[in-house]
Design an enzyme around this catalytic site. Structure first.
Site, mmCIF file in Angstrom:
data_model
loop_
_atom_site.group_PDB
_atom_site.id
_atom_site.type_symbol
_atom_site.label_atom_id
_atom_site.label_comp_id
_atom_site.label_asym_id
_atom_site.label_seq_id
_atom_site.Cartn_x
_atom_site.Cartn_y
_atom_site.Cartn_z
ATOM 1 N N LYS A 161 1.438 5.838 6.109
ATOM 2 C CA LYS A 161 1.023 6.596 4.932
ATOM 3 C C LYS A 161 0.487 5.671 3.846
ATOM 4 O O LYS A 161 -0.282 6.078 2.996
ATOM 5 C CB LYS A 161 2.149 7.495 4.428
ATOM 6 C CG LYS A 161 3.409 6.795 4.032
ATOM 7 C CD LYS A 161 4.422 7.837 3.577
ATOM 8 C CE LYS A 161 5.718 7.190 3.162
ATOM 9 N NZ LYS A 161 6.721 8.187 2.795
ATOM 10 N N ARG A 162 0.894 4.420 3.908
ATOM 11 C CA ARG A 162 0.391 3.456 2.919
ATOM 12 C C ARG A 162 -1.033 2.997 3.252
ATOM 13 O O ARG A 162 -1.723 2.464 2.398
ATOM 14 C CB ARG A 162 1.297 2.222 2.848
ATOM 15 C CG ARG A 162 2.744 2.547 2.586
ATOM 16 C CD ARG A 162 3.070 2.567 1.093
ATOM 17 N NE ARG A 162 4.351 3.206 0.903
ATOM 18 C CZ ARG A 162 4.573 4.276 0.148
ATOM 19 N NH1 ARG A 162 3.583 4.827 -0.528
ATOM 20 N NH2 ARG A 162 5.758 4.801 0.039
#
Ligand code: GLU
Length: 514
Positions: A265-266
């Site tokens: 998600k980063r």
């Protein structure tokens, strides 16, 4: 024949990652292709990780993409409830059955005792000791304690869990549609907790009980669940449900754009693109993410892009509507290798979809974008902008950001062009031409083109010296769609105003340049 029933079983622990959307899509495609049923089951038994709003986010995301469920918490169905937290009694019933049949046992160890056990076995040279056949007889559980002590501890109710009893050195073999034969040995596995101290089942227990009771025929999920499947197979056996075990298909990982490592998600923040379907507002900036939708991706283009992350039809065809995907999709065409997330490819799909859509179909989205930029225009005008811009935009918000001049006359002029070309021999003809444009009665693309081009050729002038001023006065920039069509769309009154403002601006820019 057995019914085809697939489920998407997310845990509401945060926003749904784009990989989860791909899982939902593949489940949907397979269910639809076989006239089966697509179920949404919310796996919310991990109360510590429950995130407010995550369930709604999942539902909204799939609704945006048009992946409709047949059975879900909201829709209901014959196999509900569809939220695991509402099915607690069922899991208890089946863990009791496992205990009675000798396939599971109670354990009472505290976390300190578990840590102590690991240390103890590590000191004896055991690599990563776990709760299993080689350690459990040294622990506090219903296999080692007197029956009366077990009763006392159950009564006390502290740290009571139920564990699956695994026989050592047993092969667990199952067929995976993507990977073929998959083999584990129980020596690699631990006596998994089935029921936790808070009375909630673990993922494994709830998942198996529900897949069985909901008559799930195919389990299609991410590769990260492959190793859990060994436990699941053992659970099916222990519960006597082996003959109703679903078929498994474990999907390949989605990799970072570099091709290395799992897309996290980063990664979105790092590479500057979305990895979530919709925007998500978390507690902190770090936990907030922009979604595909808000980034300007079309729902169908997003699905088409995602479909190809791990699957391909074996032909050259790349554009597939959702119906075409249903038609073409097969679990056996899923690839084993990780799929690289290529945002440029996503943009390419988006562009193809925008170009191929009818202007009317784009209208609601474009009007939304304009309104969010405080622009109010008629549908007719917006349709005209769409017609002129749709071959030029990649992301939907560009209908506004790439062509602000359709909506305001306060745009910047291309000063470089003006400085270079606003010269003595060009100025009088440009002024004369602007005067002629003001005289045009039949304000259409064709007529404007005829007058303007006619003037330039008739006076043996160069297009490159004169036309740029018509364009820059109209829109400020040399880039953009057909200038005659833009003028026609913007209307005579507006253009006359812009021609006047343009002449003043050209002088000003020239003077400032000295
Ligand atoms: N609740 C699990 C998840 O969040 C489901 C995995 C499965 O499909 O079995 O992905």
């Amino acid at each position: 024949m057995n019914q085809v029933r697939l489920r998407f079983a997310p845990s509401p622990t945060g926003p749904l990652h784009i990989g989860g959307v791909r899982t939902a899509l593949y489940n949907y495609l397979y269910a639809r292709k076989h006239g089966g049923t697509f179920v949404l089951r919310i796996e919310d038994t991990d109360q510590g990780r429950y995130v407010e709003g995550a369930e709604q986010y999942i539902i909204d995301s799939l609704e945006w993409l048009g992946l409709e469920f047949d059975e879900s918490p909201a829709k209901g169905g014959d196999f509900g409830p569809y939220r695991q937290s509402e099915r607690k009694a069922l899991y208890k019933q089946y863990t009791d059955q496992l205990i009675a049949s000798g396939h599971a046992y109670y354990a009472f160890d505290s976390s300190d005792e578990l840590a102590e056990m690991r240390q103890r076995f590590e000191a004896q040279g055991v690599h990563s000791p776990k709760y299993d056949a080689s350690t459990r007889m040294t622990m506090k559980n219903s296999l080692t304690l007197e029956a009366s002590e077990v009763d006392r501890l159950l009564e006390l109710g502290e740290n009571v869990v139920v564990r699956l009893l695994l026989e050592p050195d047993q092969d667990v073999v199952f067929h995976d549609i993507v990977r073929g034969e998959v083999r584990f040995n129980t020596t690699q596995l631990d006596d998994k907790v089935l029921l936790k101290a808070d009375g909630m089942p673990t993922y494994h227990m709830a998942n198996i009980v529900d897949d069985y009771l909901m008559k799930i025929s195919h389990v299609v999920r991410g590769e990260e669940w492959l190793s859990s499947t060994a436990h699941h197979v053992l659970l099916y056996q222990a519960l006597g449900w082996e003959s109703s075990m679903p078929q498994f298909a474990h999907l390949p990982l989605i990799l970072n754009p570099t091709g290395k490592g799992k897309l996290s998600k980063r990664a979105g923040a790092k590479f500057g693109f979305p990895v979530f379907p919709l925007s998500w507002k978390g507690q902190t900036e770090e936990d907030s993410f922009e979604g595909f939708k808000d980034f300007g991706f079309d729902a169908e283009a997003t699905l088409n892009f995602l479909a190809f992350l791990g699957w391909n039809p074996g032909t050259e065809q790349e554009i597939f509507s959702l119906e075409a995907l249903v038609e073409a999709f097969d679990l056996k065409d899923i690839v084993k290798a990780g799929a690289r997330f290529d945002i440029d490819k996503a943009k390419w799909y988006n562009q193809q979809y925008i170009m191929s859509k009818a202007n009317e179909d784009l209208l609601p989205t474009v009007q939304d974008i304009l309104r969010s930029n405080d622009v109010e225009v008629s549908d007719d005008f917006a349709l005209g902008c769409i017609e002129l811009m749709k071959e030029r935009v990649t992301l939907l918000p560009e209908f506004y950001t790439k062509a602000p001049y359709f909506f305001t006359d306060r745009f910047d002029y291309d000063e470089k062009t003006v400085r270079k070309k606003w010269k003595e021999n060009n100025i009088p003809p440009v002024k004369e031409l602007f005067g002629l444009i003001e005289e045009v009665e039949d304000w259409t693309t064709d007529q404007l083109q005829e007058v303007i081009k006619g003037y330039i050729t008739g006076n043996e002038l160069s297009f490159g010296n004169i036309l740029p001023f018509v364009r820059v006065a109209t829109s400020g920039t040399m880039k953009g769609p057909d200038v005659f069509a833009m003028m026609a769309l913007l209307g005579k009154e507006e253009i006359v105003k812009r021609l006047h403002a343009g002449l003043e601006a050209f002088d000003r820019i020239k003077q400032a340049a000295g």
